[in-house]
Design a protein around this motif. Structure first.
Motif, PDB file in Angstrom:
ATOM      1  N   TYR A 162       0.837  -1.200   0.000  1.00 51.21           N
ATOM      2  CA  TYR A 162       0.000   0.000   0.000  1.00 51.21           C
ATOM      3  C   TYR A 162       0.875   1.255   0.000  1.00 51.21           C
ATOM      4  O   TYR A 162       0.601   2.204  -0.737  1.00 51.21           O
ATOM      5  N   LYS A 163       1.919   1.253   0.812  1.00 54.58           N
ATOM      6  CA  LYS A 163       2.815   2.413   0.870  1.00 54.58           C
ATOM      7  C   LYS A 163       3.518   2.639  -0.470  1.00 54.58           C
ATOM      8  O   LYS A 163       3.684   3.775  -0.908  1.00 54.58           O
ATOM      9  N   VAL A 164       3.924   1.562  -1.122  1.00 51.99           N
ATOM     10  CA  VAL A 164       4.597   1.686  -2.408  1.00 51.99           C
ATOM     11  C   VAL A 164       3.636   2.215  -3.468  1.00 51.99           C
ATOM     12  O   VAL A 164       3.965   3.127  -4.229  1.00 51.99           O
ATOM     13  N   VAL A 165       2.434   1.651  -3.517  1.00 53.68           N
ATOM     14  CA  VAL A 165       1.472   2.046  -4.555  1.00 53.68           C
ATOM     15  C   VAL A 165       0.982   3.467  -4.349  1.00 53.68           C
ATOM     16  O   VAL A 165       0.716   4.181  -5.318  1.00 53.68           O
ATOM     17  N   THR A 166       0.874   3.932  -3.118  1.00 56.78           N
ATOM     18  CA  THR A 166       0.378   5.280  -2.877  1.00 56.78           C
ATOM     19  C   THR A 166       1.490   6.326  -2.831  1.00 56.78           C
ATOM     20  O   THR A 166       1.203   7.495  -2.589  1.00 56.78           O
ATOM     21  N   SER A 167       2.729   5.920  -3.083  1.00 54.67           N
ATOM     22  CA  SER A 167       3.806   6.912  -3.112  1.00 54.67           C
ATOM     23  C   SER A 167       3.642   7.798  -4.346  1.00 54.67           C
ATOM     24  O   SER A 167       3.002   7.433  -5.328  1.00 54.67           O
ATOM     25  N   GLY A 168       4.217   8.980  -4.305  1.00 56.31           N
ATOM     26  CA  GLY A 168       4.036   9.961  -5.367  1.00 56.31           C
ATOM     27  C   GLY A 168       4.476   9.491  -6.737  1.00 56.31           C
ATOM     28  O   GLY A 168       3.765   9.655  -7.725  1.00 56.31           O
ATOM     29  N   GLN A 169       5.641   8.893  -6.831  1.00 55.45           N
ATOM     30  CA  GLN A 169       6.177   8.474  -8.121  1.00 55.45           C
ATOM     31  C   GLN A 169       5.342   7.359  -8.744  1.00 55.45           C
ATOM     32  O   GLN A 169       5.014   7.408  -9.922  1.00 55.45           O
ATOM     33  N   VAL A 170       4.993   6.367  -7.957  1.00 60.51           N
ATOM     34  CA  VAL A 170       4.186   5.255  -8.467  1.00 60.51           C
ATOM     35  C   VAL A 170       2.794   5.754  -8.843  1.00 60.51           C
ATOM     36  O   VAL A 170       2.237   5.359  -9.869  1.00 60.51           O
ATOM     37  N   ASP A 171       2.234   6.638  -8.033  1.00 64.47           N
ATOM     38  CA  ASP A 171       0.917   7.195  -8.320  1.00 64.47           C
ATOM     39  C   ASP A 171       0.925   7.935  -9.656  1.00 64.47           C
ATOM     40  O   ASP A 171       0.014   7.773 -10.477  1.00 64.47           O
ATOM     41  N   ALA A 172       1.957   8.723  -9.891  1.00 64.57           N
ATOM     42  CA  ALA A 172       2.068   9.462 -11.151  1.00 64.57           C
ATOM     43  C   ALA A 172       2.208   8.509 -12.332  1.00 64.57           C
ATOM     44  O   ALA A 172       1.590   8.714 -13.394  1.00 64.57           O
ATOM     45  N   GLU A 173       3.002   7.471 -12.170  1.00 61.19           N
ATOM     46  CA  GLU A 173       3.171   6.497 -13.257  1.00 61.19           C
ATOM     47  C   GLU A 173       1.864   5.760 -13.565  1.00 61.19           C
ATOM     48  O   GLU A 173       1.522   5.548 -14.725  1.00 61.19           O
ATOM     49  N   LEU A 174       1.139   5.376 -12.523  1.00 66.03           N
ATOM     50  CA  LEU A 174      -0.137   4.691 -12.741  1.00 66.03           C
ATOM     51  C   LEU A 174      -1.143   5.604 -13.432  1.00 66.03           C
ATOM     52  O   LEU A 174      -1.868   5.171 -14.335  1.00 66.03           O
ATOM     53  N   GLN A 175      -1.177   6.862 -13.046  1.00 66.95           N
ATOM     54  CA  GLN A 175      -2.077   7.808 -13.699  1.00 66.95           C
ATOM     55  C   GLN A 175      -1.690   8.013 -15.159  1.00 66.95           C
ATOM     56  O   GLN A 175      -2.558   8.112 -16.030  1.00 66.95           O
ATOM     57  N   ALA A 176      -0.400   8.047 -15.445  1.00 72.69           N
ATOM     58  CA  ALA A 176       0.053   8.195 -16.823  1.00 72.69           C
ATOM     59  C   ALA A 176      -0.340   6.985 -17.663  1.00 72.69           C
ATOM     60  O   ALA A 176      -0.771   7.122 -18.813  1.00 72.69           O
ATOM     61  N   ILE A 177      -0.221   5.808 -17.095  1.00 68.38           N
ATOM     62  CA  ILE A 177      -0.600   4.583 -17.816  1.00 68.38           C
ATOM     63  C   ILE A 177      -2.090   4.591 -18.126  1.00 68.38           C
ATOM     64  O   ILE A 177      -2.513   4.292 -19.247  1.00 68.38           O
ATOM     65  N   VAL A 178      -2.900   4.955 -17.140  1.00 67.69           N
ATOM     66  CA  VAL A 178      -4.352   4.991 -17.347  1.00 67.69           C
ATOM     67  C   VAL A 178      -4.705   6.054 -18.380  1.00 67.69           C
ATOM     68  O   VAL A 178      -5.554   5.839 -19.262  1.00 67.69           O
ATOM     69  N   LYS A 179      -4.065   7.203 -18.308  1.00 62.13           N
ATOM     70  CA  LYS A 179      -4.346   8.282 -19.252  1.00 62.13           C
ATOM     71  C   LYS A 179      -3.996   7.853 -20.677  1.00 62.13           C
ATOM     72  O   LYS A 179      -4.764   8.088 -21.618  1.00 62.13           O
ATOM     73  N   ARG A 180      -2.831   7.214 -20.849  1.00 56.69           N
ATOM     74  CA  ARG A 180      -2.444   6.726 -22.183  1.00 56.69           C
ATOM     75  C   ARG A 180      -3.423   5.680 -22.698  1.00 56.69           C
ATOM     76  O   ARG A 180      -3.753   5.656 -23.868  1.00 56.69           O
TER      77      ARG A 180
END
Length: 69
Positions: free
Chosen positions: A45-63
């Motif tokens: 949970y801590k890894v997935v909610t960290s800023g960098q991972v969160d930004a990468e996941l949002q970028a993947i979903v946006k793409r």
């Protein structure tokens, strides 16, 4: 020959019974398993909610949403 087969069969059955007596976990092993699972979930949970991972996941979903079919 009959005695040898009977002895082998008896050994297999007795070995199976002995293995069944010790099958499964005891309560302390369940507790340790649950503690380990919760600790792993917290770390994940801590890894997935960290800023960098969160930004990468949002970028993947946006793409994925912007992709043409």
């Amino acid at each position: 020959m009959y005695k040898a087969v009977w002895a082998r069969l008896r050994a297999l059955v007795c070995g199976t019974r002995a293995a069944r007596r010790d099958a499964g976990m005891v309560t302390s092993e369940y507790a340790m398993g649950i503690v380990a699972a919760v600790a792993f979930a917290v770390v994940l949970y801590k890894v997935v909610t960290s800023g960098q991972v969160d930004a990468e996941l949002q970028a993947i979903v946006k793409r994925a949403l912007d992709a043409r079919m």
